[in-house]
Scaffold this motif. Structure first.
Motif, PDB file in Angstrom:
ATOM      1  N   PHE A  41       0.831  -1.203   0.000  1.00 50.70           N
ATOM      2  CA  PHE A  41       0.000   0.000   0.000  1.00 50.70           C
ATOM      3  C   PHE A  41       0.866   1.253   0.000  1.00 50.70           C
ATOM      4  O   PHE A  41       0.614   2.206  -0.759  1.00 50.70           O
ATOM      5  CB  PHE A  41      -0.924  -0.010   1.220  1.00 50.70           C
ATOM      6  CG  PHE A  41      -1.875   1.161   1.272  1.00 50.70           C
ATOM      7  CD1 PHE A  41      -2.809   1.357   0.271  1.00 50.70           C
ATOM      8  CD2 PHE A  41      -1.848   2.048   2.340  1.00 50.70           C
ATOM      9  CE1 PHE A  41      -3.700   2.432   0.316  1.00 50.70           C
ATOM     10  CE2 PHE A  41      -2.734   3.116   2.400  1.00 50.70           C
ATOM     11  CZ  PHE A  41      -3.655   3.314   1.381  1.00 50.70           C
ATOM     12  N   LEU A  42       1.912   1.281   0.810  1.00 51.34           N
ATOM     13  CA  LEU A  42       2.795   2.451   0.863  1.00 51.34           C
ATOM     14  C   LEU A  42       3.568   2.619  -0.443  1.00 51.34           C
ATOM     15  O   LEU A  42       3.781   3.746  -0.913  1.00 51.34           O
ATOM     16  CB  LEU A  42       3.758   2.344   2.049  1.00 51.34           C
ATOM     17  CG  LEU A  42       3.115   2.505   3.433  1.00 51.34           C
ATOM     18  CD1 LEU A  42       4.128   2.199   4.528  1.00 51.34           C
ATOM     19  CD2 LEU A  42       2.548   3.919   3.612  1.00 51.34           C
ATOM     20  N   HIS A  43       3.985   1.505  -1.032  1.00 53.18           N
ATOM     21  CA  HIS A  43       4.662   1.560  -2.331  1.00 53.18           C
ATOM     22  C   HIS A  43       3.721   2.171  -3.371  1.00 53.18           C
ATOM     23  O   HIS A  43       4.115   3.062  -4.149  1.00 53.18           O
ATOM     24  CB  HIS A  43       5.077   0.149  -2.741  1.00 53.18           C
ATOM     25  CG  HIS A  43       5.595   0.033  -4.144  1.00 53.18           C
ATOM     26  ND1 HIS A  43       6.695   0.736  -4.583  1.00 53.18           N
ATOM     27  CD2 HIS A  43       5.161  -0.710  -5.198  1.00 53.18           C
ATOM     28  CE1 HIS A  43       6.922   0.429  -5.866  1.00 53.18           C
ATOM     29  NE2 HIS A  43       6.007  -0.438  -6.251  1.00 53.18           N
ATOM     30  N   TYR A  44       2.485   1.714  -3.380  1.00 56.27           N
ATOM     31  CA  TYR A  44       1.475   2.256  -4.295  1.00 56.27           C
ATOM     32  C   TYR A  44       1.247   3.745  -4.039  1.00 56.27           C
ATOM     33  O   TYR A  44       1.203   4.539  -4.983  1.00 56.27           O
ATOM     34  CB  TYR A  44       0.163   1.481  -4.143  1.00 56.27           C
ATOM     35  CG  TYR A  44      -1.057   2.288  -4.482  1.00 56.27           C
ATOM     36  CD1 TYR A  44      -1.414   2.525  -5.806  1.00 56.27           C
ATOM     37  CD2 TYR A  44      -1.840   2.849  -3.471  1.00 56.27           C
ATOM     38  CE1 TYR A  44      -2.533   3.298  -6.112  1.00 56.27           C
ATOM     39  CE2 TYR A  44      -2.949   3.612  -3.767  1.00 56.27           C
ATOM     40  CZ  TYR A  44      -3.290   3.840  -5.089  1.00 56.27           C
ATOM     41  OH  TYR A  44      -4.385   4.608  -5.398  1.00 56.27           O
ATOM     42  N   LEU A  45       1.119   4.136  -2.765  1.00 56.60           N
ATOM     43  CA  LEU A  45       0.852   5.538  -2.444  1.00 56.60           C
ATOM     44  C   LEU A  45       1.969   6.451  -2.927  1.00 56.60           C
ATOM     45  O   LEU A  45       1.720   7.545  -3.439  1.00 56.60           O
ATOM     46  CB  LEU A  45       0.661   5.725  -0.937  1.00 56.60           C
ATOM     47  CG  LEU A  45      -0.698   5.397  -0.340  1.00 56.60           C
ATOM     48  CD1 LEU A  45      -0.696   5.735   1.151  1.00 56.60           C
ATOM     49  CD2 LEU A  45      -1.824   6.155  -1.038  1.00 56.60           C
ATOM     50  N   ARG A  46       3.210   6.003  -2.771  1.00 59.16           N
ATOM     51  CA  ARG A  46       4.339   6.808  -3.230  1.00 59.16           C
ATOM     52  C   ARG A  46       4.281   6.984  -4.746  1.00 59.16           C
ATOM     53  O   ARG A  46       4.473   8.090  -5.265  1.00 59.16           O
ATOM     54  CB  ARG A  46       5.662   6.173  -2.813  1.00 59.16           C
ATOM     55  CG  ARG A  46       5.901   6.200  -1.313  1.00 59.16           C
ATOM     56  CD  ARG A  46       7.272   5.669  -0.944  1.00 59.16           C
ATOM     57  NE  ARG A  46       8.322   6.585  -1.380  1.00 59.16           N
ATOM     58  CZ  ARG A  46       9.438   6.811  -0.697  1.00 59.16           C
ATOM     59  NH1 ARG A  46       9.657   6.201   0.453  1.00 59.16           N
ATOM     60  NH2 ARG A  46      10.341   7.655  -1.168  1.00 59.16           N
ATOM     61  N   GLU A  86      -6.843  15.521  -2.871  1.00 57.77           N
ATOM     62  CA  GLU A  86      -6.528  14.103  -3.043  1.00 57.77           C
ATOM     63  C   GLU A  86      -5.071  13.799  -2.695  1.00 57.77           C
ATOM     64  O   GLU A  86      -4.773  12.812  -2.016  1.00 57.77           O
ATOM     65  CB  GLU A  86      -6.838  13.644  -4.472  1.00 57.77           C
ATOM     66  CG  GLU A  86      -6.733  12.128  -4.637  1.00 57.77           C
ATOM     67  CD  GLU A  86      -7.136  11.650  -6.013  1.00 57.77           C
ATOM     68  OE1 GLU A  86      -6.966  10.462  -6.280  1.00 57.77           O
ATOM     69  OE2 GLU A  86      -7.628  12.456  -6.821  1.00 57.77           O
ATOM     70  N   MET A  87      -4.152  14.641  -3.140  1.00 57.22           N
ATOM     71  CA  MET A  87      -2.736  14.406  -2.855  1.00 57.22           C
ATOM     72  C   MET A  87      -2.446  14.516  -1.364  1.00 57.22           C
ATOM     73  O   MET A  87      -1.520  13.893  -0.848  1.00 57.22           O
ATOM     74  CB  MET A  87      -1.862  15.370  -3.660  1.00 57.22           C
ATOM     75  CG  MET A  87      -1.841  15.042  -5.151  1.00 57.22           C
ATOM     76  SD  MET A  87      -1.040  16.298  -6.185  1.00 57.22           S
ATOM     77  CE  MET A  87       0.669  16.083  -5.677  1.00 57.22           C
ATOM     78  N   GLN A  88      -3.247  15.303  -0.648  1.00 60.39           N
ATOM     79  CA  GLN A  88      -3.048  15.471   0.783  1.00 60.39           C
ATOM     80  C   GLN A  88      -3.289  14.175   1.543  1.00 60.39           C
ATOM     81  O   GLN A  88      -2.640  13.914   2.562  1.00 60.39           O
ATOM     82  CB  GLN A  88      -3.964  16.582   1.316  1.00 60.39           C
ATOM     83  CG  GLN A  88      -3.586  17.097   2.696  1.00 60.39           C
ATOM     84  CD  GLN A  88      -2.163  17.633   2.772  1.00 60.39           C
ATOM     85  OE1 GLN A  88      -1.644  18.188   1.806  1.00 60.39           O
ATOM     86  NE2 GLN A  88      -1.516  17.451   3.915  1.00 60.39           N
ATOM     87  N   GLU A  92      -0.603  12.668   4.215  1.00 60.23           N
ATOM     88  CA  GLU A  92      -0.941  12.361   5.614  1.00 60.23           C
ATOM     89  C   GLU A  92      -0.726  10.886   5.932  1.00 60.23           C
ATOM     90  O   GLU A  92      -0.200  10.542   6.997  1.00 60.23           O
ATOM     91  CB  GLU A  92      -2.393  12.766   5.880  1.00 60.23           C
ATOM     92  CG  GLU A  92      -2.610  14.283   5.837  1.00 60.23           C
ATOM     93  CD  GLU A  92      -4.080  14.656   5.848  1.00 60.23           C
ATOM     94  OE1 GLU A  92      -4.930  13.744   5.913  1.00 60.23           O
ATOM     95  OE2 GLU A  92      -4.376  15.858   5.782  1.00 60.23           O
ATOM     96  N   THR A  93      -1.126  10.012   5.019  1.00 58.38           N
ATOM     97  CA  THR A  93      -0.967   8.574   5.257  1.00 58.38           C
ATOM     98  C   THR A  93       0.504   8.187   5.310  1.00 58.38           C
ATOM     99  O   THR A  93       0.935   7.424   6.191  1.00 58.38           O
ATOM    100  CB  THR A  93      -1.679   7.764   4.161  1.00 58.38           C
ATOM    101  OG1 THR A  93      -3.059   8.148   4.116  1.00 58.38           O
ATOM    102  CG2 THR A  93      -1.588   6.274   4.436  1.00 58.38           C
ATOM    103  N   CYS A  94       1.292   8.725   4.378  1.00 63.13           N
ATOM    104  CA  CYS A  94       2.715   8.392   4.343  1.00 63.13           C
ATOM    105  C   CYS A  94       3.458   9.014   5.517  1.00 63.13           C
ATOM    106  O   CYS A  94       4.432   8.430   6.016  1.00 63.13           O
ATOM    107  CB  CYS A  94       3.331   8.840   3.019  1.00 63.13           C
ATOM    108  SG  CYS A  94       2.822   7.818   1.613  1.00 63.13           S
ATOM    109  N   ALA A  95       3.013  10.178   5.971  1.00 64.21           N
ATOM    110  CA  ALA A  95       3.660  10.823   7.117  1.00 64.21           C
ATOM    111  C   ALA A  95       3.573   9.930   8.351  1.00 64.21           C
ATOM    112  O   ALA A  95       4.523   9.858   9.154  1.00 64.21           O
ATOM    113  CB  ALA A  95       3.010  12.173   7.396  1.00 64.21           C
ATOM    114  N   LYS A  96       2.455   9.225   8.498  1.00 62.83           N
ATOM    115  CA  LYS A  96       2.282   8.316   9.630  1.00 62.83           C
ATOM    116  C   LYS A  96       3.286   7.162   9.574  1.00 62.83           C
ATOM    117  O   LYS A  96       3.598   6.558  10.595  1.00 62.83           O
ATOM    118  CB  LYS A  96       0.849   7.764   9.646  1.00 62.83           C
ATOM    119  CG  LYS A  96      -0.210   8.822   9.913  1.00 62.83           C
ATOM    120  CD  LYS A  96      -1.613   8.247   9.728  1.00 62.83           C
ATOM    121  CE  LYS A  96      -2.673   9.328   9.861  1.00 62.83           C
ATOM    122  NZ  LYS A  96      -4.023   8.815   9.551  1.00 62.83           N
TER     123      LYS A  96
END
Length: 225
Positions: A41-46, A86-88, A92-96
């Motif tokens: 999920f984090l790989h996808y988000l990046r 949307e980018m926010q 926020e998710t990646c910052a966690k």
């Protein structure tokens, strides 16, 4: 299925296998039941953050390609929604997870990301407003359709925030607005009988290619670097 306008429904129906592969991909089903690994999920988000940078540029290009003030306003509103909202979610998710916004912006693109984003931008650079929105539509409406379905079918809270973003009324309204924009643009340029024109076939092909590139993007997400 959600109602995002006439053209979208016809385009979707014209590439049923690719559309199902996109909207029912294993990545999507992993979001639904919570089995998607956090690393994936984090790989996808990046990657999706970088994708949205280029996607925003494509919508900004739509402002330049527009024929009418209403088209310009709709495209500009979409840029605003992407850049400021949307980018926010990604930030926020990646910052966690300890990933800063600067790190997100500097993410190295995968080949699947490069292929998709440059295809959409090329559609706009070499084509007109219709070419561009046909290439943009699968992402906008596909995420709306996925979000709406997962909003009612999800069996896990693991990815509830992501699902809620795309299932929410704000994003669903964006999908309806973009659908109306596309329908109006087709009538404005090709007339009421636009589905009978040679141009329609080419636009349907653009939509189908972008849909297949969405499938590849999900598959990329399942393979963390």
């Amino acid at each position: 299925m959600s109602d995002y306008g006439k053209a979208f429904a016809l385009w979707r129906a014209d590439c049923p296998e690719a559309w199902r592969a996109y909207t029912r991909h294993a990545f999507v089903e992993g979001l639904k039941d919570g089995t998607l690994p956090q690393a994936a999920f984090l790989h996808y988000l990046r990657q999706d953050y970088v994708f949205l940078v280029h996607f925003s540029r494509a919508w900004a290009l739509a402002v330049a390609k527009a024929d009418t003030l209403s088209e310009m306003k709709a495209a500009a509103a979409t840029v605003n929604g992407l850049v400021n909202h949307e980018m926010q979610l990604h930030v926020e998710t990646c910052a966690k997870a300890g990933i800063s916004e600067a790190e997100l912006f500097a993410t190295e693109e995968t080949p699947a990301n490069l292929a998709y984003t440059r295809y959409v931008l090329e559609a706009g650079y070499s084509g007109d407003f219709l070419d561009l929105v046909a290439a943009l539509a699968p992402c906008v409406m596909g995420y709306g359709e996925i979000g709406a379905r997962l909003g009612t079918e999800a069996t896990s809270e693991a990815y509830a925030e992501w699902i809620g973003t795309y299932a929410g009324e704000e994003y669903q309204q964006i999908c309806r607005d973009v659908g109306a924009l596309i329908d109006g643009a087709l009538v404005h340029r090709l007339g009421e009988g636009y589905t009978q024109t040679p141009r329609w076939t080419r636009l349907s092909q653009r939509f189908a290619v972008a849909t297949r590139l969405e499938v590849d993007f999900w598959q990329m997400g399942l393979s963390p670097a």
